[in-house]
Design an enzyme around this catalytic site. Structure first.
Site, PDB file in Angstrom:
ATOM      1  N   ARG A  23       0.859  -1.178   0.000  1.00  0.00           N
ATOM      2  CA  ARG A  23       0.000   0.000   0.000  1.00  0.00           C
ATOM      3  C   ARG A  23       0.897   1.229   0.000  1.00  0.00           C
ATOM      4  O   ARG A  23       2.034   1.153   0.470  1.00  0.00           O
ATOM      5  CB  ARG A  23      -0.899  -0.003   1.242  1.00  0.00           C
ATOM      6  CG  ARG A  23      -2.155  -0.811   1.015  1.00  0.00           C
ATOM      7  CD  ARG A  23      -2.866  -1.021   2.299  1.00  0.00           C
ATOM      8  NE  ARG A  23      -2.039  -1.814   3.213  1.00  0.00           N
ATOM      9  CZ  ARG A  23      -2.418  -2.159   4.426  1.00  0.00           C
ATOM     10  NH1 ARG A  23      -3.565  -1.762   4.886  1.00  0.00           N
ATOM     11  NH2 ARG A  23      -1.639  -2.900   5.180  1.00  0.00           N
ATOM     12  N   ASN A  77       4.729 -15.351 -14.584  1.00  0.00           N
ATOM     13  CA  ASN A  77       5.100 -14.577 -13.407  1.00  0.00           C
ATOM     14  C   ASN A  77       3.893 -14.476 -12.476  1.00  0.00           C
ATOM     15  O   ASN A  77       2.782 -14.234 -12.928  1.00  0.00           O
ATOM     16  CB  ASN A  77       5.564 -13.179 -13.824  1.00  0.00           C
ATOM     17  CG  ASN A  77       6.264 -12.447 -12.695  1.00  0.00           C
ATOM     18  OD1 ASN A  77       5.707 -12.260 -11.620  1.00  0.00           O
ATOM     19  ND2 ASN A  77       7.491 -12.049 -12.934  1.00  0.00           N
ATOM     20  N   HIS A 114      20.413 -23.417  -7.595  1.00  0.00           N
ATOM     21  CA  HIS A 114      20.051 -22.140  -6.981  1.00  0.00           C
ATOM     22  C   HIS A 114      21.223 -21.165  -6.964  1.00  0.00           C
ATOM     23  O   HIS A 114      21.040 -19.951  -6.947  1.00  0.00           O
ATOM     24  CB  HIS A 114      19.570 -22.412  -5.545  1.00  0.00           C
ATOM     25  CG  HIS A 114      19.062 -21.213  -4.822  1.00  0.00           C
ATOM     26  ND1 HIS A 114      17.733 -20.875  -4.791  1.00  0.00           N
ATOM     27  CD2 HIS A 114      19.710 -20.251  -4.115  1.00  0.00           C
ATOM     28  CE1 HIS A 114      17.573 -19.755  -4.088  1.00  0.00           C
ATOM     29  NE2 HIS A 114      18.760 -19.360  -3.660  1.00  0.00           N
ATOM     30  N   HIS A 167      17.379 -16.607 -13.142  1.00  0.00           N
ATOM     31  CA  HIS A 167      16.271 -16.728 -14.090  1.00  0.00           C
ATOM     32  C   HIS A 167      16.265 -15.539 -15.035  1.00  0.00           C
ATOM     33  O   HIS A 167      16.951 -14.544 -14.783  1.00  0.00           O
ATOM     34  CB  HIS A 167      14.939 -16.786 -13.327  1.00  0.00           C
ATOM     35  CG  HIS A 167      14.626 -15.550 -12.535  1.00  0.00           C
ATOM     36  ND1 HIS A 167      15.160 -15.309 -11.287  1.00  0.00           N
ATOM     37  CD2 HIS A 167      13.857 -14.466 -12.821  1.00  0.00           C
ATOM     38  CE1 HIS A 167      14.723 -14.143 -10.838  1.00  0.00           C
ATOM     39  NE2 HIS A 167      13.936 -13.604 -11.749  1.00  0.00           N
TER      40      HIS A 167
HETATM   41 ZN   LIG Z   1      16.227 -21.813  -5.712  1.00  0.00          ZN
END
Ligand SMILES: [Zn+2]
Ligand SMILES: [Zn+2]
Ligand SMILES: [Zn+2]
Length: 334
Positions: A23, A77, A114, A167
């Site tokens: 907000r 997304n 990762h 990504h």
């Molecule tokens: Zn990850």
């Protein structure tokens, strides 16, 4: 649903996307140094349920969608900037123009690892990542509402990456983004005046002077552009004229993977894993092969902050000469 609003004086578009919002009162900067919550990563194996269902994945045939086993995974997304199913028709609110931000916003997860950023993957893995960019590009460009597809990478918090797991993101928009529009216009003007592609001219010039060249390979040239906007701005461009990224041949994808890997490793080793952004500039989806525009990748390590002057003037102040940054990167052994 996200909305495109047009700034009435310059005609520039803005996306208002409040899905992931805060907000307004939560934008106060008091909690700026919020501890990075150690939450579970939605892009790691076993957490596939945390993302919307996958739209594409490279995975062995004996594995199930939205289950581990994938090599590259593509999902919508969760907080899209372009998403509406509505037609992107211009509408009026008082004197102001707006339209639904129709299109797609996808996340391309490079690999299940990762910790390994794009440059640390193997050549073969990067070939898969670039092939996934291309496959999604080809799938989405068929939609008549899609005018442009921009594929981008944000690496590091300073570059705007909100999730650590490496990504890329793909945005499709129902209009041509202004930065691309300016390039198309300039390139077309040069072509009309000279009969040549300005990017092909740039490649020729850079190969002649050599002073801003970082890497010269069979299919791609890597260089720091003459009017670099920020320190270590680096471009990767196909040496043979090509207006469309998606026309890449398998040989070119292979060469591009190695060029991307080596360029990122040079940045990583030379500058100590800086945050960076890069994106692919290519022709609009509905345009046929064109002699005046030439697709390319622009990379920006996040080494300087855009301040008031840059915002106010559109003139970037760059504190490093490309004639110094290119040889520096060239020398770094990877
Ligand atoms: Zn990850
Ligand atoms: Zn060209
Ligand atoms: Zn460009």
């Amino acid at each position: 649903m996200p909305e495109l609003r047009q700034e009435p004086v310059t005609g520039k578009w803005v996306v208002i996307a409040t899905e992931r919002a805060k907000r307004p009162e939560n934008f106060t900067q008091a909690d700026k140094e919020e501890a990075s919550a150690d939450t579970t990563c939605p892009f790691c194996y076993g957490n596939e349920r945390m993302t919307p269902p996958e739209v594409m994945a490279y995975r062995p045939p004996n594995t199930q969608p939205d289950k581990p086993g994938w090599k590259v995974r593509v999902v919508p997304n969760k907080f899209p900037a372009f998403a509406s199913d509505d037609e992107p028709n211009l509408d009026k609110r008082g004197m102001y123009s707006y339209m639904p931000a129709a299109g797609f916003h996808e996340v391309i997860i490079n690999s299940p690892d990762h910790t390994k950023s794009l440059g640390m993957l193997s050549n073969k893995e990067i070939v898969s990542v670039i092939s996934a960019y291309r496959d999604r590009y080809l799938a989405l460009k068929k939609d008549p509402k899609v005018k442009y597809i921009l594929i981008i990478v944000n690496h590091g918090k300073k570059a705007g990456a909100s999730l650590e797991h490496p990504h890329a993101q793909l945005f499709s928009s129902p209009m041509i983004p202004i930065n691309v529009g300016e390039e198309l216009e300039g390139a077309s003007k040069h072509y009309n005046e000279t009969g040549r592609c300005i990017y092909c001219d740039i490649i020729k010039e850079e190969l002649f002077t050599k002073m801003r060249v970082v890497m010269d390979t069979k299919h791609f040239l890597v260089f720091c552009p003459f009017a670099s906007r920020s320190p270590f701005e680096t471009w990767i461009i196909p040496k043979k004229h090509s207006s469309h990224f998606e026309d890449l041949s398998p040989q070119e994808i292979n060469n591009l993977a190695s060029v991307v890997r080596l360029t990122l490793l040079k940045l990583y080793d030379g500058l100590g894993d800086p945050a960076y952004n890069f994106y692919i500039h290519t022709s609009p989806c509905d345009s046929p092969s064109r002699p005046d525009y030439h697709w390319h990748i622009e990379m920006f390590p996040k080494l300087a902050i855009q301040a008031g002057f840059e915002m106010g003037s559109g003139i970037m102040i760059n504190i490093a000469r490309p004639e110094d940054t290119a040889p520096f990167l060239k020398r770094i052994e990877t």
